[in-house]
Scaffold this active site. Sequence first.
Site, PDB file in Angstrom:
ATOM      1  N   GLU A 298      21.096  31.934  58.040  1.00 17.55           N
ATOM      2  CA  GLU A 298      21.647  30.645  57.607  1.00 17.55           C
ATOM      3  C   GLU A 298      21.124  30.456  56.187  1.00 17.55           C
ATOM      4  O   GLU A 298      19.970  30.103  55.988  1.00 17.55           O
ATOM      5  CB  GLU A 298      21.153  29.564  58.573  1.00 17.55           C
ATOM      6  CG  GLU A 298      22.058  28.364  58.601  1.00 17.55           C
ATOM      7  CD  GLU A 298      21.720  27.396  57.495  1.00 17.55           C
ATOM      8  OE1 GLU A 298      22.320  27.530  56.411  1.00 17.55           O
ATOM      9  OE2 GLU A 298      20.867  26.538  57.718  1.00 17.55           O
TER      10      GLU A 298
ATOM     11  N   LYS B 206       7.688  31.281  62.184  1.00 16.06           N
ATOM     12  CA  LYS B 206       6.924  31.007  60.962  1.00 16.06           C
ATOM     13  C   LYS B 206       7.531  29.817  60.221  1.00 16.06           C
ATOM     14  O   LYS B 206       8.617  29.917  59.660  1.00 16.06           O
ATOM     15  CB  LYS B 206       6.930  32.213  60.018  1.00 16.06           C
ATOM     16  CG  LYS B 206       6.007  31.991  58.819  1.00 16.06           C
ATOM     17  CD  LYS B 206       6.181  33.015  57.736  1.00 16.06           C
ATOM     18  CE  LYS B 206       7.089  32.565  56.613  1.00 16.06           C
ATOM     19  NZ  LYS B 206       6.670  31.356  55.894  1.00 16.06           N
TER      20      LYS B 206
ATOM     21  N   GLY C 164      17.229  36.244  52.284  1.00 14.70           N
ATOM     22  CA  GLY C 164      18.043  36.732  53.402  1.00 14.70           C
ATOM     23  C   GLY C 164      18.311  38.225  53.276  1.00 14.70           C
ATOM     24  O   GLY C 164      18.230  38.977  54.253  1.00 14.70           O
TER      25      GLY C 164
ATOM     26  N   CYS D 297      21.043  22.833  52.574  1.00 13.59           N
ATOM     27  CA  CYS D 297      21.977  23.929  52.303  1.00 13.59           C
ATOM     28  C   CYS D 297      23.417  23.431  52.298  1.00 13.59           C
ATOM     29  O   CYS D 297      24.255  23.978  51.600  1.00 13.59           O
ATOM     30  CB  CYS D 297      21.779  25.032  53.330  1.00 13.59           C
ATOM     31  SG  CYS D 297      21.729  24.410  55.012  1.00 13.59           S
TER      32      CYS D 297
ATOM     33  N   GLY E 210      17.048  30.122  54.854  1.00 11.63           N
ATOM     34  CA  GLY E 210      16.411  30.099  53.540  1.00 11.63           C
ATOM     35  C   GLY E 210      17.389  30.560  52.486  1.00 11.63           C
ATOM     36  O   GLY E 210      18.608  30.460  52.666  1.00 11.63           O
TER      37      GLY E 210
HETATM   38  P1  NDP Z   1      12.948  31.207  50.617  1.00 12.56           P
HETATM   39  O1  NDP Z   1      14.205  31.818  51.070  1.00 12.56           O
HETATM   40  O2  NDP Z   1      12.047  32.013  49.764  1.00 12.56           O
HETATM   41  O3  NDP Z   1      12.081  30.741  51.883  1.00 12.56           O
HETATM   42  C1  NDP Z   1      12.563  30.448  53.177  1.00 12.56           C
HETATM   43  C2  NDP Z   1      11.567  30.946  54.224  1.00 12.56           C
HETATM   44  O4  NDP Z   1      11.496  32.371  54.181  1.00 12.56           O
HETATM   45  C3  NDP Z   1      10.133  30.465  54.025  1.00 12.56           C
HETATM   46  O5  NDP Z   1       9.489  30.280  55.275  1.00 12.56           O
HETATM   47  C4  NDP Z   1       9.530  31.621  53.257  1.00 12.56           C
HETATM   48  O6  NDP Z   1       8.144  31.652  53.277  1.00 12.56           O
HETATM   49  C5  NDP Z   1      10.164  32.808  53.982  1.00 12.56           C
HETATM   50  N1  NDP Z   1      10.142  34.055  53.213  1.00 12.56           N
HETATM   51  C6  NDP Z   1       9.967  34.236  51.880  1.00 12.56           C
HETATM   52  N2  NDP Z   1       9.976  35.552  51.570  1.00 12.56           N
HETATM   53  C7  NDP Z   1      10.160  36.228  52.725  1.00 12.56           C
HETATM   54  C8  NDP Z   1      10.269  37.620  53.070  1.00 12.56           C
HETATM   55  N3  NDP Z   1      10.176  38.583  52.152  1.00 12.56           N
HETATM   56  N4  NDP Z   1      10.478  37.945  54.350  1.00 12.56           N
HETATM   57  C9  NDP Z   1      10.591  36.998  55.286  1.00 12.56           C
HETATM   58  N5  NDP Z   1      10.471  35.661  55.048  1.00 12.56           N
HETATM   59  C10 NDP Z   1      10.267  35.280  53.773  1.00 12.56           C
HETATM   60  O7  NDP Z   1      13.286  29.862  49.927  1.00 12.56           O
HETATM   61  P2  NDP Z   1      12.316  29.022  48.971  1.00 12.56           P
HETATM   62  O8  NDP Z   1      11.451  28.214  49.847  1.00 12.56           O
HETATM   63  O9  NDP Z   1      11.636  29.857  47.935  1.00 12.56           O
HETATM   64  O10 NDP Z   1      13.403  28.154  48.210  1.00 12.56           O
HETATM   65  C11 NDP Z   1      14.147  28.729  47.133  1.00 12.56           C
HETATM   66  C12 NDP Z   1      15.595  28.382  47.228  1.00 12.56           C
HETATM   67  O11 NDP Z   1      16.159  28.847  48.448  1.00 12.56           O
HETATM   68  C13 NDP Z   1      15.904  26.907  47.255  1.00 12.56           C
HETATM   69  O12 NDP Z   1      15.819  26.324  46.019  1.00 12.56           O
HETATM   70  C14 NDP Z   1      17.273  26.947  47.857  1.00 12.56           C
HETATM   71  O13 NDP Z   1      18.183  27.315  46.867  1.00 12.56           O
HETATM   72  C15 NDP Z   1      17.182  28.003  48.896  1.00 12.56           C
HETATM   73  N6  NDP Z   1      16.860  27.490  50.252  1.00 12.56           N
HETATM   74  C16 NDP Z   1      17.857  27.289  51.141  1.00 12.56           C
HETATM   75  C17 NDP Z   1      17.573  26.749  52.379  1.00 12.56           C
HETATM   76  C18 NDP Z   1      18.619  26.476  53.383  1.00 12.56           C
HETATM   77  O14 NDP Z   1      18.478  25.543  54.172  1.00 12.56           O
HETATM   78  N7  NDP Z   1      19.659  27.275  53.459  1.00 12.56           N
HETATM   79  C19 NDP Z   1      16.236  26.385  52.765  1.00 12.56           C
HETATM   80  C20 NDP Z   1      15.241  26.682  51.788  1.00 12.56           C
HETATM   81  C21 NDP Z   1      15.569  27.222  50.588  1.00 12.56           C
HETATM   82  P3  NDP Z   1       7.385  31.006  52.000  1.00 12.56           P
HETATM   83  O15 NDP Z   1       7.537  29.538  52.181  1.00 12.56           O
HETATM   84  O16 NDP Z   1       6.019  31.472  52.101  1.00 12.56           O
HETATM   85  O17 NDP Z   1       8.077  31.537  50.776  1.00 12.56           O
END
Ligand code: NDP
Length: 489
Positions: A249, A174, A232, A283, A227
Amino acid sequence: MTVETRLFIGGEFVDAAAGGRIAVVNPHDGSELASIAEARAEDVDRAVEAAAAAFPGWSATPAMERGRLLLKLADAIEADTDGLARLESTDTGHPLRDSRALDVPRTAVTFRYFGGMADKVQGSVVPVEKGFLNYVMREPVGVVGQIVPWNFPLMFTSWKMGPALAAGNTVVLKPSELTPLSTLRVAELMRKVGFPPGVVNIVPGYGDKAGQRIAEHPGIHKVAFTGSTATGRKVVRASAGNLKRVQLELGGKGANIVFDDANIPAAVGGSAFAIFHNQGQACIAGSRLLLHDKIADEFLDRFLKLTRSIKLGDPLDAATEMGPLTSAMHRDRVVAFCKVARDEGGEVLTGGRPPERGDLARGFYVEPTVVRAKPADRVSQEEVFGPFVTVTTFRDEDEAVALANGTVYGLGGGLWTENLARAHRVARAFVSGMVWINSYKRVNPGSPFGGVRGSGYGREMGFEAMHDYTEAKSVWVNVDAKLPPFYPR
Ligand code: NDP
């Protein structure tokens, strides 16, 4: 370039069962780029069925052949560099010069690395007691779920799929609904180079529906997530139903320490790259600058000058050094952190707002931002995930190390010094998965990538990642052991 906007399931592009659509927006001007099919739980179920049906064939395919397909994919990605780079820049806001020079080549190189590794994963023979042969095979886990965020969608597709496919797993991936286009393009290339139907399935959709279903699905045996730390935790909870393996991660709050014996011009340039590359949406970004008292003024003077000179603009313009953030919501969140900083007594030294230039007014831009803050302030502790760096000073090495390790995270950090012994001493003292000495943010498909503590567990890249996509099976053979009668009659 025309781009697929439907789900990729069982080797075909198909509509979502409920017919929902999601608008994908160009962050440069807020215009609609595409309308993609929205995967929900029932679509994830279809994708898992397709992946499960493909698993016996794919896992039995000779490893060398799996590798050959990954190598062909790497070539196809390279051949499509221009198209993919433009697509990624338009969808995410990455400057085109970065998408061309970093995102696309790194994606190709990662698929190629794992293509080469497919037939190098070997089992072992264990020296056990006389009369027995014990050997250990490495087998694929099965159907794996992969959840990818919006910050490096193309590159992360290769980091996730490369080792999983090379090891013989089938995949349900996804992408974030904000930035799904390059992943759908990779699916097209996979079909073109001959990956069998169902081996890879792509289901863009919202996290709380499609993502949640992947994390809880009883037919998925491992989930790899990149994410936020908060999401997580949700993934871990949802995975408990069938006790699937989880690799996380998560976020980071990278410390970047500049000692008084550092090469200052090199440290200034490297520290700017550490935080401002990809608009700070990384990240591993070096988002906390820790400066030795003695060089703080000189360093900051040069660093602020460089920061103010960074060229913001249309990602497709070759001269642009920093593009927009990926979404309007995220821009507002980053800007709001300036108020958080001021409320706690911090000082915004530069940036902290959208640029005043009229041609950028409709986009999701934020000026590169430098904030003086105390170590315990929220802006020094929470992941801002934007072009936003905090500056704090320290007096000696012990204090620098304590500050560097003083958050819940443990992903990556950097240090700048000309003192060899100090460099290795401090690298050892970092509580983190990665350390960069006199550089920052280096990645390579052979080098393990991941964090500790609040930054997650498990590793991407290298043998570690391949290993994590396999299970050990131990087989015992009685070669010529004379077993004593256990139940003499
Ligand atoms: P999220 O952790 O919400 O999103 C990351 C991924 O997980 C997206 O594909 C998201 O889908 C999906 N996701 C969201 N909720 C669920 C769930 N309940 N179960 C499974 N998958 C899910 O990050 P955000 O995009 O909201 O960003 C918010 C903050 O997260 C950033 O500002 C940053 O601090 C951090 N972040 C860190 C990253 C990294 O590389 N370590 C990458 C991205 C974010 P959807 O897009 O629909 O929410």
